[in-house]
Design a protein around this motif. Structure first.
Motif, mmCIF file in Angstrom:
data_model
loop_
_atom_site.group_PDB
_atom_site.id
_atom_site.type_symbol
_atom_site.label_atom_id
_atom_site.label_comp_id
_atom_site.label_asym_id
_atom_site.label_seq_id
_atom_site.Cartn_x
_atom_site.Cartn_y
_atom_site.Cartn_z
ATOM 1 N N GLY A 83 36.598 50.447 73.750
ATOM 2 C CA GLY A 83 37.613 50.999 72.991
ATOM 3 C C GLY A 83 37.550 52.587 72.661
ATOM 4 N N ASN A 84 37.617 53.058 71.582
ATOM 5 C CA ASN A 84 37.110 54.510 71.041
ATOM 6 C C ASN A 84 35.688 54.527 70.120
ATOM 7 O OD1 ASN A 84 37.126 56.980 70.145
ATOM 8 N ND2 ASN A 84 38.995 56.856 69.097
ATOM 9 N N GLY A 85 34.783 54.785 70.694
ATOM 10 C CA GLY A 85 33.339 54.870 69.938
ATOM 11 C C GLY A 85 33.129 56.088 69.121
ATOM 12 N N TYR A 86 34.070 57.344 69.184
ATOM 13 C CA TYR A 86 33.772 58.553 68.742
ATOM 14 C C TYR A 86 33.684 58.511 67.384
ATOM 15 C CZ TYR A 86 34.602 60.160 73.352
ATOM 16 O OH TYR A 86 34.654 60.234 74.733
ATOM 17 N N ASP A 87 34.340 57.851 66.676
ATOM 18 C CA ASP A 87 34.568 57.807 65.155
ATOM 19 C C ASP A 87 33.743 56.629 64.489
ATOM 20 O OD1 ASP A 87 36.384 59.767 65.000
ATOM 21 O OD2 ASP A 87 38.207 58.430 65.208
ATOM 22 N N LEU A 88 32.885 55.886 65.210
ATOM 23 C CA LEU A 88 32.091 54.776 64.851
ATOM 24 C C LEU A 88 30.941 55.281 63.838
ATOM 25 C CD1 LEU A 88 32.022 51.662 65.298
ATOM 26 C CD2 LEU A 88 29.911 52.191 67.345
ATOM 27 N N GLU A 89 30.785 54.604 62.798
ATOM 28 C CA GLU A 89 29.609 55.130 61.640
ATOM 29 C C GLU A 89 28.507 54.140 61.945
ATOM 30 O OE1 GLU A 89 29.335 55.989 56.959
ATOM 31 O OE2 GLU A 89 31.090 55.159 57.763
ATOM 32 N N VAL A 90 27.592 54.617 62.533
ATOM 33 C CA VAL A 90 26.113 53.863 62.930
ATOM 34 C C VAL A 90 25.199 53.840 61.749
ATOM 35 C CG1 VAL A 90 24.354 53.444 64.463
ATOM 36 C CG2 VAL A 90 26.689 54.094 65.291
ATOM 37 N N LEU A 91 24.922 52.869 61.005
ATOM 38 C CA LEU A 91 23.858 52.885 60.130
ATOM 39 C C LEU A 91 22.320 52.723 60.588
ATOM 40 C CD1 LEU A 91 25.032 53.362 57.044
ATOM 41 C CD2 LEU A 91 26.644 52.453 58.611
ATOM 42 N N ILE B 143 23.832 48.478 63.709
ATOM 43 C CA ILE B 143 24.497 48.044 62.592
ATOM 44 C C ILE B 143 25.746 49.225 62.184
ATOM 45 C CG2 ILE B 143 24.529 47.556 60.037
ATOM 46 C CD1 ILE B 143 21.575 46.535 60.479
ATOM 47 N N VAL B 144 26.664 48.820 62.258
ATOM 48 C CA VAL B 144 27.788 49.762 62.087
ATOM 49 C C VAL B 144 28.801 49.501 60.764
ATOM 50 C CG1 VAL B 144 28.104 50.285 64.533
ATOM 51 C CG2 VAL B 144 29.481 48.408 63.405
ATOM 52 N N ASP B 145 29.572 50.310 60.226
ATOM 53 C CA ASP B 145 30.294 50.074 58.928
ATOM 54 C C ASP B 145 31.704 49.967 59.445
ATOM 55 O OD1 ASP B 145 30.898 49.998 56.505
ATOM 56 O OD2 ASP B 145 30.133 51.760 55.778
ATOM 57 N N LYS B 146 32.239 48.722 59.170
ATOM 58 C CA LYS B 146 33.499 48.458 59.848
ATOM 59 C C LYS B 146 34.702 48.753 58.634
ATOM 60 C CE LYS B 146 35.760 44.353 59.180
ATOM 61 N NZ LYS B 146 37.188 44.574 59.229
ATOM 62 N N PRO B 147 35.801 49.551 59.072
ATOM 63 C CA PRO B 147 36.706 49.958 58.266
ATOM 64 C C PRO B 147 37.927 48.566 58.229
ATOM 65 C CG PRO B 147 37.408 50.606 60.441
ATOM 66 C CD PRO B 147 35.887 49.926 60.500
ATOM 67 N N ILE B 148 38.636 48.655 57.011
ATOM 68 C CA ILE B 148 39.510 47.447 56.687
ATOM 69 C C ILE B 148 40.422 47.499 57.790
ATOM 70 C CG2 ILE B 148 39.215 47.418 54.184
ATOM 71 C CD1 ILE B 148 41.805 49.185 54.245
ATOM 72 N N ARG C 164 30.161 37.887 61.532
ATOM 73 C CA ARG C 164 31.519 38.576 61.683
ATOM 74 C C ARG C 164 32.160 38.867 60.228
ATOM 75 N NH1 ARG C 164 30.815 34.636 65.429
ATOM 76 N NH2 ARG C 164 31.868 34.508 67.433
ATOM 77 N N LEU C 165 32.899 39.420 60.103
ATOM 78 C CA LEU C 165 33.752 39.945 58.808
ATOM 79 C C LEU C 165 35.224 39.686 59.050
ATOM 80 C CD1 LEU C 165 32.110 43.043 57.439
ATOM 81 C CD2 LEU C 165 31.712 40.907 56.624
ATOM 82 N N ASP C 166 36.063 39.383 57.818
ATOM 83 C CA ASP C 166 37.303 39.147 58.160
ATOM 84 C C ASP C 166 37.987 40.597 58.428
ATOM 85 O OD1 ASP C 166 37.049 36.407 57.273
ATOM 86 O OD2 ASP C 166 37.284 36.823 55.206
ATOM 87 N N MET C 167 39.029 40.659 59.013
ATOM 88 C CA MET C 167 39.684 41.606 59.243
ATOM 89 C C MET C 167 40.074 42.503 57.686
ATOM 90 S SD MET C 167 43.426 42.161 61.420
ATOM 91 C CE MET C 167 44.524 41.832 60.130
ATOM 92 N N GLU C 168 40.431 42.096 56.838
ATOM 93 C CA GLU C 168 40.517 42.775 55.660
ATOM 94 C C GLU C 168 39.601 42.987 54.957
ATOM 95 O OE1 GLU C 168 41.636 39.477 56.197
ATOM 96 O OE2 GLU C 168 43.819 39.490 56.464
ATOM 97 N N THR C 169 38.293 42.846 55.611
ATOM 98 C CA THR C 169 36.760 42.902 54.739
ATOM 99 C C THR C 169 36.367 44.175 55.501
ATOM 100 O OG1 THR C 169 36.690 40.659 54.187
ATOM 101 C CG2 THR C 169 34.801 42.233 54.002
ATOM 102 N N SER C 170 35.975 45.228 54.720
ATOM 103 C CA SER C 170 35.390 46.293 55.269
ATOM 104 C C SER C 170 33.792 46.108 54.991
ATOM 105 C CB SER C 170 35.791 47.621 54.201
ATOM 106 O OG SER C 170 35.455 47.555 52.986
ATOM 107 N N GLY C 171 32.809 46.899 55.802
ATOM 108 C CA GLY C 171 31.563 46.920 55.530
ATOM 109 C C GLY C 171 30.672 46.985 56.582
ATOM 110 N N LEU C 172 29.438 46.317 56.499
ATOM 111 C CA LEU C 172 28.306 46.455 57.645
ATOM 112 C C LEU C 172 28.361 45.348 58.520
ATOM 113 C CD1 LEU C 172 25.170 47.728 55.669
ATOM 114 C CD2 LEU C 172 27.181 48.986 56.452
ATOM 115 N N ILE C 173 28.427 45.379 59.536
ATOM 116 C CA ILE C 173 28.092 44.289 60.877
ATOM 117 C C ILE C 173 26.990 44.584 61.681
ATOM 118 C CG2 ILE C 173 29.465 43.042 62.769
ATOM 119 C CD1 ILE C 173 31.990 43.221 61.253
ATOM 120 N N MET C 174 26.412 43.608 61.971
ATOM 121 C CA MET C 174 25.335 43.955 62.972
ATOM 122 C C MET C 174 25.469 43.331 64.489
ATOM 123 S SD MET C 174 21.278 43.058 62.748
ATOM 124 C CE MET C 174 21.563 41.180 61.881
#
Length: 294
Positions: free
Chosen positions: A76-84, A92-97, A132-142
């Motif tokens: 995909g597009n990794g340029y805007d990925l927020e890595v924690l 561990i990254v921050d998933k948008p809604i 996993r996180l639901d598509m509608e849920t934002s936040g941290l995923i490992m």
């Protein structure tokens, strides 16, 4: 791929067989090749599998492509990925809604997994889904960065050694400031997208809730998962009569431009380095005040 792992200071002495089979969950076939091809070294030397390893020893593992074959995932597009957080084994990254955790079909390329795969391309590694996180849920995923650590992290999740914290905005107030819900969850027979409380044939689900802030209309909660069932927080809160605001499945008539659920923190001890990992989202998700000022 090759990894050198220094056994932590609190490591309990054991033989190499136990280290690989019991502690690191290396599959039998892979253990066989590590032994026969002498692809495991202890402090630079080849040892027999019944010999002991100790805290401070450096274990070098060399895996061949046949040990853990790669799988295919579109980039995909990794340029805007927020890595924690990131190291040799985990990211561990921050998933948008409004974004899926992973594709449901091979042709999809706009999920978080696709974007993490793009980000990791220069390293020559692929991500593996840990949770996993639901598509509608934002936040941290490992994600795991190699298949070697994947079963180790999976066992940590099963044994509740990875703490996941969420913020949720709900309608009304809970009866107590601190509340634990222990209600089994199963599939909804009438809607395949949904889950429901099913004490007879559902799976054990335990969630801990703490009220952070509240007013007459709603409350901001901190939610701690003890188990990881699909839609667990959403279903438990609906069962209490306090569904999450903006939930399209369990509270479709509520006001809210999004599901007000945000995975804001992860806490665990790294299984290979013994490092304490505390990750917190850079985005707060939402607050009671900001929501009611809209």
């Amino acid at each position: 791929m090759q990894y050198s792992i220094t056994l932590p200071t609190n490591f309990e002495t054991c033989d190499i067989q136990t280290l690989l089979e019991i502690k690191w969950l290396v599959p039998r076939k892979v253990r066989h090749f590590l032994r026969t091809k002498k692809n495991i070294l202890v402090n630079g030397q080849t040892l027999l599998f019944h010999e002991m390893v100790h805290a401070g020893d450096v274990i070098t593992l060399t895996f061949e492509e046949s040990d853990y074959p790669n799988y295919n995932v579109l980039k995909g597009n990794g340029y805007d990925l927020e890595v924690l957080f990131e190291d040799e084994h985990l990211i561990i990254v921050d998933k948008p809604i409004k974004m899926k955790t992973h594709p449901n079909e091979a042709a999809e390329d706009d999920t978080l997994l696709n974007h993490v795969a793009s980000y990791l391309t220069p390293q020559g590694v692929l991500p593996y889904v840990v949770h996993r996180l639901d598509m509608e849920t934002s936040g941290l995923i490992m994600f795991a960065k190699n298949p070697f650590i994947l079963p180790i992290i999976g066992r940590m999740l099963e044994e509740k050694n990875i703490k996941r914290s969420y913020h949720a905005l709900i309608k009304g107030q809970l009866t107590k400031d601190y509340l634990t819900v222990n209600k089994k969850i199963g599939r909804d027979r009438h809607d395949r997208r949904k889950r429901r409380i099913d004490e007879r044939s559902g799976k054990t689900a335990i969630t801990h809730f703490a009220t952070i802030d509240s007013n007459q209309q709603s409350s901001l909660l901190r939610c701690e998962l003890e188990t990881g069932r699909t839609h667990q927080i959403r279903v438990h809160l609906q069962s209490l009569g306090h569904p999450i605001i903006g939930d399209p499945l369990y509270n479709p008539k509520s006001r809210g431009e999004r599901l007000m659920l945000h995975a804001f923190a992860l806490h665990f001890t790294h299984p290979l380095t013994d490092q304490e990992i505390h990750c917190q989202s850079n985005t707060s998700g939402f607050s009671l005040k900001s929501f009611h000022n809209k």
